[in-house]
Design an enzyme around this catalytic site. Structure first.
Site, PDB file in Angstrom:
ATOM      1  N   ASP A   3       5.436  -5.616 -10.775  1.00 30.35           N
ATOM      2  CA  ASP A   3       4.113  -5.470 -10.162  1.00 30.35           C
ATOM      3  C   ASP A   3       4.124  -6.225  -8.831  1.00 30.35           C
ATOM      4  O   ASP A   3       4.330  -7.442  -8.805  1.00 30.35           O
ATOM      5  CB  ASP A   3       3.076  -6.079 -11.121  1.00 30.35           C
ATOM      6  N   TYR A  48       0.765  10.325  -2.488  1.00 29.04           N
ATOM      7  CA  TYR A  48       1.154  11.062  -1.284  1.00 29.04           C
ATOM      8  C   TYR A  48       2.334  12.000  -1.507  1.00 29.04           C
ATOM      9  O   TYR A  48       2.761  12.711  -0.603  1.00 29.04           O
ATOM     10  CB  TYR A  48       1.400  10.103  -0.115  1.00 29.04           C
ATOM     11  N   VAL A  54      -1.175   1.439  -5.817  1.00 27.93           N
ATOM     12  CA  VAL A  54      -0.828   0.045  -5.478  1.00 27.93           C
ATOM     13  C   VAL A  54      -1.893  -0.571  -4.558  1.00 27.93           C
ATOM     14  O   VAL A  54      -2.183  -1.762  -4.623  1.00 27.93           O
ATOM     15  CB  VAL A  54       0.592  -0.008  -4.852  1.00 27.93           C
ATOM     16  N   ASP A  55      -2.534   0.269  -3.753  1.00 26.72           N
ATOM     17  CA  ASP A  55      -3.612  -0.196  -2.854  1.00 26.72           C
ATOM     18  C   ASP A  55      -4.732  -0.825  -3.698  1.00 26.72           C
ATOM     19  O   ASP A  55      -5.201  -1.937  -3.442  1.00 26.72           O
ATOM     20  CB  ASP A  55      -4.140   1.020  -2.092  1.00 26.72           C
ATOM     21  N   ASN A  60      -4.083   3.775   2.952  1.00 29.36           N
ATOM     22  CA  ASN A  60      -4.453   5.017   3.659  1.00 29.36           C
ATOM     23  C   ASN A  60      -5.042   4.616   5.014  1.00 29.36           C
ATOM     24  O   ASN A  60      -5.268   3.444   5.284  1.00 29.36           O
ATOM     25  CB  ASN A  60      -5.444   5.854   2.838  1.00 29.36           C
TER      26      ASN A  60
HETATM   27  N1  APR Z   1       3.170  -2.657  -8.052  1.00 25.99           N
HETATM   28  C1  APR Z   1       4.181  -1.933  -7.510  1.00 25.99           C
HETATM   29  N2  APR Z   1       4.144  -0.597  -7.345  1.00 25.99           N
HETATM   30  C2  APR Z   1       3.022   0.046  -7.772  1.00 25.99           C
HETATM   31  C3  APR Z   1       1.919  -0.630  -8.338  1.00 25.99           C
HETATM   32  C4  APR Z   1       2.032  -2.045  -8.473  1.00 25.99           C
HETATM   33  N3  APR Z   1       1.048  -2.787  -8.999  1.00 25.99           N
HETATM   34  N4  APR Z   1       0.953   0.304  -8.629  1.00 25.99           N
HETATM   35  C5  APR Z   1       1.458   1.504  -8.277  1.00 25.99           C
HETATM   36  N5  APR Z   1       2.702   1.363  -7.766  1.00 25.99           N
HETATM   37  C6  APR Z   1       3.627   2.383  -7.262  1.00 25.99           C
HETATM   38  C7  APR Z   1       3.419   3.813  -7.679  1.00 25.99           C
HETATM   39  O1  APR Z   1       3.919   4.021  -8.999  1.00 25.99           O
HETATM   40  C8  APR Z   1       4.244   4.531  -6.618  1.00 25.99           C
HETATM   41  O2  APR Z   1       5.612   4.524  -6.974  1.00 25.99           O
HETATM   42  O3  APR Z   1       3.478   2.431  -5.853  1.00 25.99           O
HETATM   43  C9  APR Z   1       4.047   3.647  -5.375  1.00 25.99           C
HETATM   44  C10 APR Z   1       3.127   4.224  -4.306  1.00 25.99           C
HETATM   45  O4  APR Z   1       2.148   5.051  -4.925  1.00 25.99           O
HETATM   46  P1  APR Z   1       0.605   5.052  -4.445  1.00 25.99           P
HETATM   47  O5  APR Z   1      -0.002   3.743  -4.736  1.00 25.99           O
HETATM   48  O6  APR Z   1      -0.017   6.285  -5.016  1.00 25.99           O
HETATM   49  O7  APR Z   1       0.702   5.167  -2.843  1.00 25.99           O
HETATM   50  P2  APR Z   1       1.003   6.445  -1.914  1.00 25.99           P
HETATM   51  O8  APR Z   1       1.796   7.503  -2.603  1.00 25.99           O
HETATM   52  O9  APR Z   1       1.533   5.873  -0.637  1.00 25.99           O
HETATM   53  O10 APR Z   1      -0.453   7.051  -1.661  1.00 25.99           O
HETATM   54  C11 APR Z   1      -1.334   6.296  -0.865  1.00 25.99           C
HETATM   55  O11 APR Z   1      -3.005   6.338  -2.556  1.00 25.99           O
HETATM   56  O12 APR Z   1      -3.916   4.495  -3.538  1.00 25.99           O
HETATM   57  C12 APR Z   1      -4.108   5.421  -2.559  1.00 25.99           C
HETATM   58  O13 APR Z   1      -5.364   4.230  -0.894  1.00 25.99           O
HETATM   59  C13 APR Z   1      -4.095   4.804  -1.193  1.00 25.99           C
HETATM   60  O14 APR Z   1      -4.902   6.804  -0.174  1.00 25.99           O
HETATM   61  C14 APR Z   1      -3.761   5.998  -0.355  1.00 25.99           C
HETATM   62  C15 APR Z   1      -2.734   6.729  -1.211  1.00 25.99           C
END
Ligand code: APR
Length: 180
Positions: A16, A127, A39-40, A30
């Protein structure tokens, strides 16, 4: 002085990102920088409401770029908010945008003397970026940036499950071995 062999400065861990005790963690944000899911959402929850207040002042961020804030309640001193591309078909500059946001994150890390940086797998979730090509583009971009910057001297990807960890590990092995 840049690192001699940047691949020696790259690690992969499963876990995490909000628990990483590093100088900066890199959020997959985003363009509004006003939080979201994935993760955001996890980073905003762990950092507390001050993070959103700080992000509000940044006026958003272009895809392919990144901006930095304090980490507030996180163990990390900073959060670098990188905005990766939404994957369409690989023919709309997605690789360039993904490489660019990693390069910008390294620049911000150096500007803030961050020696250790933890990346999330930008664009690999909502994404929709295919994991293997994202891993290749991302790690090549970071290795290239590390060879041109003094800081950071240790980076890690924090991968959230076995599957994505396995893909990143296989690609890293290939790239370390000089894979094209
Ligand atoms: N720690 C590490 N990695 C994580 C965690 C965490 N706590 N939570 C999720 N992830 C991983 C996901 O499994 C994925 O492999 O982070 C990676 C990125 O996924 P997303 O969070 O969906 O990000 P992204 O694909 O770049 O999409 C961005 O999603 O959350 C929204 O605000 C964000 O609109 C933006 C979009």
């Amino acid at each position: 002085m840049s690192v001699a062999d940047p691949w020696k400065s790259i690690q992969l861990v499963q876990g995490d990102i909000t628990r990483q005790d590093v100088d900066a963690i890199v959020n997959a944000a985003n363009s509004t920088l006003l939080g979201g899911g994935g993760v955001d959402g996890a980073i905003h929850r762990a950092a507390g409401p001050e993070l959103l207040e700080a992000c509000r002042k940044l006026g958003g961020c272009d895809t392919g770029s990144a901006k930095i804030t304090p980490g507030f309640k996180l163990p990390a001193e900073y959060v670098i908010h990188a905005v990766g591309p939404r994957y369409r078909d690989g023919q709309h500059g997605e690789a360039q945008a993904l490489a660019s946001c990693y390069g910008k994150a390294i620049e911000l890390a150096e500007a803030h003397q961050c020696k250790t940086v933890a990346f999330s797998a930008i664009s690999c979730g909502v994404y929709g970026y295919p994991i293997e090509s994202a891993a290749r583009v991302s790690m090549r971009a970071v290795a290239d940036a590390l060879s041109r910057h003094e800081y950071p001297n240790q980076v890690r990807w924090v991968l959230f499950n076995d599957e994505i960890y396995g893909v990143f590990a296989a690609v890293l092995k290939e790239l370390e071995g000089g894979g094209l």
